[in-house]
Write a protein that holds these residues in place. Structure first.
Motif, mmCIF file in Angstrom:
data_model
loop_
_atom_site.group_PDB
_atom_site.id
_atom_site.type_symbol
_atom_site.label_atom_id
_atom_site.label_comp_id
_atom_site.label_asym_id
_atom_site.label_seq_id
_atom_site.Cartn_x
_atom_site.Cartn_y
_atom_site.Cartn_z
ATOM 1 N N MET A 279 0.857 -1.089 0.034
ATOM 2 C CA MET A 279 -0.043 -0.012 0.237
ATOM 3 C C MET A 279 0.897 1.857 0.263
ATOM 4 N N ILE A 280 1.691 1.167 0.523
ATOM 5 C CA ILE A 280 2.926 2.114 0.632
ATOM 6 C C ILE A 280 4.201 1.485 -0.276
ATOM 7 N N HIS A 281 4.783 2.477 -0.632
ATOM 8 C CA HIS A 281 6.149 2.606 -1.906
ATOM 9 C C HIS A 281 7.222 2.992 -2.076
ATOM 10 N N ASN A 282 7.705 4.176 -1.512
ATOM 11 C CA ASN A 282 8.597 4.663 -1.136
ATOM 12 C C ASN A 282 10.327 4.057 -0.860
ATOM 13 N N SER A 283 11.034 3.437 -0.945
ATOM 14 C CA SER A 283 11.902 2.556 -0.509
ATOM 15 C C SER A 283 12.283 2.979 0.458
ATOM 16 N N SER A 284 12.367 4.078 0.644
ATOM 17 C CA SER A 284 13.717 4.490 2.476
ATOM 18 C C SER A 284 12.560 4.639 3.331
ATOM 19 N N THR A 285 11.157 4.827 2.593
ATOM 20 C CA THR A 285 10.010 4.959 3.815
ATOM 21 C C THR A 285 9.607 3.019 4.428
ATOM 22 N N VAL A 286 9.385 2.584 3.102
ATOM 23 C CA VAL A 286 9.496 1.260 3.856
ATOM 24 C C VAL A 286 10.705 0.304 4.350
ATOM 25 N N ALA A 287 11.581 1.057 4.140
ATOM 26 C CA ALA A 287 13.485 0.670 4.709
ATOM 27 C C ALA A 287 13.061 0.947 5.769
ATOM 28 N N GLY A 288 12.813 2.206 6.385
ATOM 29 C CA GLY A 288 12.481 3.237 6.988
ATOM 30 C C GLY A 288 11.850 2.253 8.365
#
Length: 204
Positions: A172-181
């Protein structure tokens, strides 16, 4: 058994062509000497790097913003983030500025959460994601930042960390630094954040 840790290494570049230079990025083609003396061209984006902030409040909620990202044609939920655009500025200072400008918060405690290479096959971009705690709202009259372009009417939401993990795993969310964080913060919480590096930890 080999040591599982990224290590610096630079293969010989026999030729380099600069294809494009924009306001933030540059596109380069390097002719790289490969094993057995083969030479292969590698296109990549030169990027100044970025920081992102996983701000976690006393209720274990993650501060998230929604921003339009034109290359993806999506409104994307993300962590506050920004480009490393001030030469010599400590990364935690850059992160604190982005948290203030994009979300209107300051933090009393900072940790290095993780370091990312956003897409190492196509760019040299480095992203440091910070964990920010002990948050307080900045009075509007003190902030003075004027939002422009994609940042106009950018909503801020507080999402429980466990819910944010579920949204990441459910696509549902895809921004890489957001998902990793989000996933890193959830993993780090198991040890009470005891394994996190200080905010000024050196980058590899």
């Amino acid at each position: 058994m080999m040591k599982v840790e990224d290590t610096p290494e630079a293969w010989d570049v026999v030729d380099s062509k600069h294809r494009f230079k924009g306001y933030v990025i540059e596109v380069v083609t390097d002719s790289v000497k490969m094993p057995r003396d083969e030479v292969a061209d590698r296109d990549y984006v030169v990027h100044p790097g970025a920081v992102a902030v996983l701000a976690l409040d006393e209720h274990d909620r993650v501060l998230m913003i929604r921003q339009y990202r034109h290359p993806t044609r999506h409104l994307m939920w993300e962590l506050p983030a920004g480009i490393r655009d001030v030469a010599g500025e400590p990364l935690v200072t850059t992160a604190a500025r982005e948290l203030a400008e994009e979300a209107g918060y300051r933090a009393g405690t900072w940790y290095t959460l993780l370091d990312l290479r956003s897409s190492p096959g196509m760019t040299d971009e480095r992203v440091r994601v910070f964990l920010a705690r002990d948050l307080s709202r900045i009075p509007e009259e003190e902030n003075g930042f004027e939002h422009r372009h994609e940042e106009i009417d950018m909503p801020v939401e507080w999402v429980p960390l466990a819910d944010a993990v579920e949204k990441a795993l459910m696509g549902m969310i895809h921004n890489s630094s957001t998902v990793a964080g989000i996933l890193a913060a959830y993993a780090a919480s198991v040890e009470g954040h005891a394994l996190l590096r200080p905010a000024d930890a050196p980058e590899a």
